[in-house]
Design an enzyme around this catalytic site. Structure first.
Site, PDB file in Angstrom:
ATOM      1  N   CYS A   1      -3.147  -0.374   9.280  1.00  0.00           N
ATOM      2  CA  CYS A   1      -2.655  -1.688   8.855  1.00  0.00           C
ATOM      3  C   CYS A   1      -2.382  -2.570  10.070  1.00  0.00           C
ATOM      4  CB  CYS A   1      -1.398  -1.530   8.012  1.00  0.00           C
ATOM      5  SG  CYS A   1      -0.145  -0.521   8.799  1.00  0.00           S
TER       6      CYS A   1
ATOM      7  N   GLU B   1       5.125  -3.213   2.054  1.00  0.00           N
ATOM      8  CA  GLU B   1       4.487  -3.110   3.373  1.00  0.00           C
ATOM      9  C   GLU B   1       2.998  -3.177   3.124  1.00  0.00           C
ATOM     10  OE1 GLU B   1       5.989  -2.790   6.366  1.00  0.00           O
ATOM     11  OE2 GLU B   1       7.909  -3.007   5.359  1.00  0.00           O
TER      12      GLU B   1
HETATM   13  P1  NAD Z   1      -3.825   0.613  -2.250  1.00  0.00           P
HETATM   14  O1  NAD Z   1      -3.074  -0.648  -2.443  1.00  0.00           O
HETATM   15  O2  NAD Z   1      -5.148   0.760  -2.884  1.00  0.00           O
HETATM   16  O3  NAD Z   1      -2.963   1.869  -2.759  1.00  0.00           O
HETATM   17  C1  NAD Z   1      -1.682   2.140  -2.255  1.00  0.00           C
HETATM   18  C2  NAD Z   1      -0.938   3.005  -3.244  1.00  0.00           C
HETATM   19  O4  NAD Z   1      -0.647   2.234  -4.408  1.00  0.00           O
HETATM   20  C3  NAD Z   1      -1.712   4.233  -3.729  1.00  0.00           C
HETATM   21  O5  NAD Z   1      -0.831   5.319  -3.818  1.00  0.00           O
HETATM   22  C4  NAD Z   1      -2.204   3.816  -5.106  1.00  0.00           C
HETATM   23  O6  NAD Z   1      -2.416   4.896  -5.988  1.00  0.00           O
HETATM   24  C5  NAD Z   1      -1.049   2.958  -5.569  1.00  0.00           C
HETATM   25  N1  NAD Z   1      -1.381   1.995  -6.621  1.00  0.00           N
HETATM   26  C6  NAD Z   1      -2.575   1.422  -6.892  1.00  0.00           C
HETATM   27  N2  NAD Z   1      -2.468   0.586  -7.947  1.00  0.00           N
HETATM   28  C7  NAD Z   1      -1.174   0.616  -8.342  1.00  0.00           C
HETATM   29  C8  NAD Z   1      -0.425  -0.051  -9.352  1.00  0.00           C
HETATM   30  N3  NAD Z   1      -0.987  -0.929 -10.186  1.00  0.00           N
HETATM   31  N4  NAD Z   1       0.892   0.210  -9.452  1.00  0.00           N
HETATM   32  C9  NAD Z   1       1.501   1.072  -8.608  1.00  0.00           C
HETATM   33  N5  NAD Z   1       0.846   1.741  -7.640  1.00  0.00           N
HETATM   34  C10 NAD Z   1      -0.477   1.508  -7.494  1.00  0.00           C
HETATM   35  O7  NAD Z   1      -3.903   0.825  -0.667  1.00  0.00           O
HETATM   36  P2  NAD Z   1      -4.618   1.993   0.136  1.00  0.00           P
HETATM   37  O8  NAD Z   1      -6.088   1.735   0.078  1.00  0.00           O
HETATM   38  O9  NAD Z   1      -4.103   3.311  -0.274  1.00  0.00           O
HETATM   39  O10 NAD Z   1      -4.077   1.721   1.604  1.00  0.00           O
HETATM   40  C11 NAD Z   1      -4.651   0.774   2.451  1.00  0.00           C
HETATM   41  C12 NAD Z   1      -3.828  -0.496   2.454  1.00  0.00           C
HETATM   42  O11 NAD Z   1      -2.496  -0.198   2.833  1.00  0.00           O
HETATM   43  C13 NAD Z   1      -4.346  -1.478   3.492  1.00  0.00           C
HETATM   44  O12 NAD Z   1      -4.257  -2.795   2.995  1.00  0.00           O
HETATM   45  C14 NAD Z   1      -3.375  -1.281   4.645  1.00  0.00           C
HETATM   46  O13 NAD Z   1      -3.293  -2.358   5.535  1.00  0.00           O
HETATM   47  C15 NAD Z   1      -2.095  -1.046   3.911  1.00  0.00           C
HETATM   48  N6  NAD Z   1      -1.114  -0.373   4.761  1.00  0.00           N
HETATM   49  C16 NAD Z   1      -0.016  -1.079   5.156  1.00  0.00           C
HETATM   50  C17 NAD Z   1       0.917  -0.471   6.014  1.00  0.00           C
HETATM   51  C18 NAD Z   1       2.155  -1.216   6.475  1.00  0.00           C
HETATM   52  O14 NAD Z   1       3.019  -0.591   7.069  1.00  0.00           O
HETATM   53  N7  NAD Z   1       2.284  -2.498   6.224  1.00  0.00           N
HETATM   54  C19 NAD Z   1       0.715   0.843   6.440  1.00  0.00           C
HETATM   55  C20 NAD Z   1      -0.434   1.517   6.015  1.00  0.00           C
HETATM   56  C21 NAD Z   1      -1.340   0.900   5.163  1.00  0.00           C
END
Ligand code: NAD
Length: 497
Positions: free
Chosen positions: A273, A239
């Protein structure tokens, strides 16, 4: 986020508004993650054996406890994420409905059911059911620290899985609260484990032998998670981000459309998002719509007090992204009708309404994640849809229209669309949610969200043997020609146009 090297590596989560330390958490490495997965693995069979009815009761008890402790949870989300209490309350309210729905509908969606056989296999009965995968790893973001992780966690639990949650490093206290309340409500079923840490902890979870990883995060992280999971063929549901468009047609209710554009674009400081990040308005109503948007957006203010309409930018480095998008837009000739080049005032960003933004500007192509609303004139609804679809993201969308609304909603390249409102589909538990393209794949919520955390188990059962079966080396010579003739009779005619 401060990291402390002690015997146990820890990190602090802090309030984005005040810098106050909210809590200190272990930076879990591969060993701790493996231990959490092992605990979940041990607990899962007992949870599965509870059956749909037992899990329904357990999940409803969890729901009731979350509801009783809502004020505490809302206050924690406000402190750790920065959003106003009202926004945190909406988030909790939405997930409570999902929790209730998943608990009550899992059996209907996943339970065994008979399916039809075919003429040639008429002596066989058939049934399908959806069995749990085992242990699901859930990796969450910070922007909706309750709604997004639980949108996977509760559906996975309802389907009979155990879960290991890795909340965002910006909101670990909220993640731990969610797991602790589960343990309190559903004692003796330690199927909701939590590990804390940053991307490295998430990476360790991908490699820990879980049966599926559900990530909510950015497309860049989606790619890394998918690559890590490829190692063990661990399936993923992604997502990811969005660049959602709103289309406003000539027969739309303009007051509503303007109100929802401003709320959809700027609530939670645009850190959603599914935020409205682009608005396409048909020429006939462009000017009056814009006037209303400007009037509404001029009245809203960020802050951390009770009167604030939205809070600070939670992720400090996002301030740079927003500033870059604004600078790029102004350099390409965009004009701000609300706010301007100095809108970024860390940790806050003031509302910005932009016009005359070229299609190739960063603010039209990439996720801004700030309270910035570009409004663009389109010739007609078809042109608006073409502009909306010319983007690699495809998460959600909104349509404000009268007669043509259904047609426009269908034509938008997005996983979900709200007509005459914004984001509503996300709060409707019977609807699936997920994206296309850069917004990811797979679905959470609804029946598809339950099946996402299950595997289909197909069973056929011979009810009686045929005197001359097909599946035998002793098949008499006349059987296949007879079956072939039957096939021609049944399937060989082209349909009449
Ligand atoms: P992010 O991708 O930086 O981090 C998300 C999660 O992934 C965090 O818990 C982080 O620690 C983890 N992570 C980071 N690197 C990783 C790796 N290499 N392997 C495994 N896990 C890893 O995103 P964010 O800044 O926390 O959230 C914002 C993003 O999330 C935006 O792009 C937003 O649009 C998206 N989002 C999408 C939805 C949806 O339903 N589609 C909902 C909310 C947020």
């Amino acid at each position: 986020m401060a990291i402390t090297e002690d015997r146990v590596r820890t990190f602090d989560s802090t309030s984005p508004a005040t810098g106050e330390v909210v809590g200190s958490f272990p930076m879990d490495g591969p060993e701790e993650v493996a231990a959490a997965v092992a605990r979940a693995r041990d607990a899962q069979p007992g949870w599965e054996e509870l059956g749909f009815d037992g899990r329904r009761r357990a999940l409803l008890a969890y729901k009731a406890l979350l509801v009783r402790r809502t004020d505490e949870l809302v206050a924690l989300v406000h402190r750790e994420n920065g959003k106003p209490h009202a926004d945190a309350l909406i988030e909790v309210l939405m997930i409570v409905e999902h929790l209730d729905w998943a608990a009550r509908n899992a059996e209907r969606v996943l339970g065994p059911r008979r399916v039809r056989s075919t003429l040639v296999l008429a002596n066989h009965a058939a049934s399908v059911e959806y069995q749990p995968l085992g242990v699901v790893g859930v990796i969450g973001p910070w922007n909706y620290p309750v709604f997004t992780p639980l949108g996977s966690v509760v559906y996975a639990l309802a389907a009979g899985n155990a879960v290991v949650l890795k909340p965002s490093e910006l909101t670990p206290a909220v993640g731990c609260f969610l797991a602790d309340t589960f343990a309190e409500a559903v004692g003796g079923q330690p199927v909701f484990q939590v590990v804390t840490g940053d991307g490295a902890t998430g990476h360790a979870l991908c490699l820990a032998g879980v049966d599926k990883v559900a990530l909510t995060g950015s497309p860049a992280t989606g790619r890394k998670v998918m690559a890590a999971c490829a190692e063990r063929l661990t399936p993923v549901v992604l997502e990811l981000g969005g660049k959602d468009a709103m289309v406003v047609d000539a027969d739309a209710d303009l007051d509503d459309a303007a109100d929802q554009a401003v709320w959809g674009g700027m609530a939670n400081a645009g850190q959603t998002c599914l935020a409205v990040e682009r608005v396409y308005v048909v020429d006939a109503v462009y000017e009056p719509f814009l006037e209303k948007v400007v009037e509404k957006a001029s009245r809203i203010r960020p802050g951390s007090g009770p009167d604030a309409d939205f809070g600070p930018i939670t992720l400090p480095r996002q301030l740079e992204v927003i500033r870059r998008h604004l600078d790029d837009a102004f350099a390409r000739g965009a004009r701000a009708l609300v706010g301007g080049p100095d809108a970024v005032r860390p940790p806050y960003v003031d509302p910005v309404v932009l016009v005359d933004v070229p299609d190739d500007a960063l603010v039209m192509r990439e996720e801004t994640f700030g309270p910035v609303l570009p409004v663009t004139r389109a010739r007609d609804a078809g042109h608006a849809v073409a502009l909306a679809n010319a983007n690699p993201y495809g998460l959600g969308g909104a349509v404000f229209a009268g007669r043509g609304a259904g047609r426009i909603a269908r034509a938008l390249r997005a996983g979900s669309v709200s007509v005459n409102s914004v984001l509503t589909f996300a709060g409707m538990p019977s609807l699936p949610m997920g994206g296309v393209g850069e917004s990811g794949f797979g679905r959470v919520h609804g029946p598809d969200g339950l099946r996402e955390f299950s595997r289909a188990k197909a069973v056929s059962r011979q009810r009686f043997p045929l005197p001359f079966g097909m599946q035998s080396f002793d098949r008499p010579g006349f059987v296949l020609p007879a079956v072939r003739a039957a096939m021609r009779l049944r399937h060989g005619r082209a349909p009449r146009s």
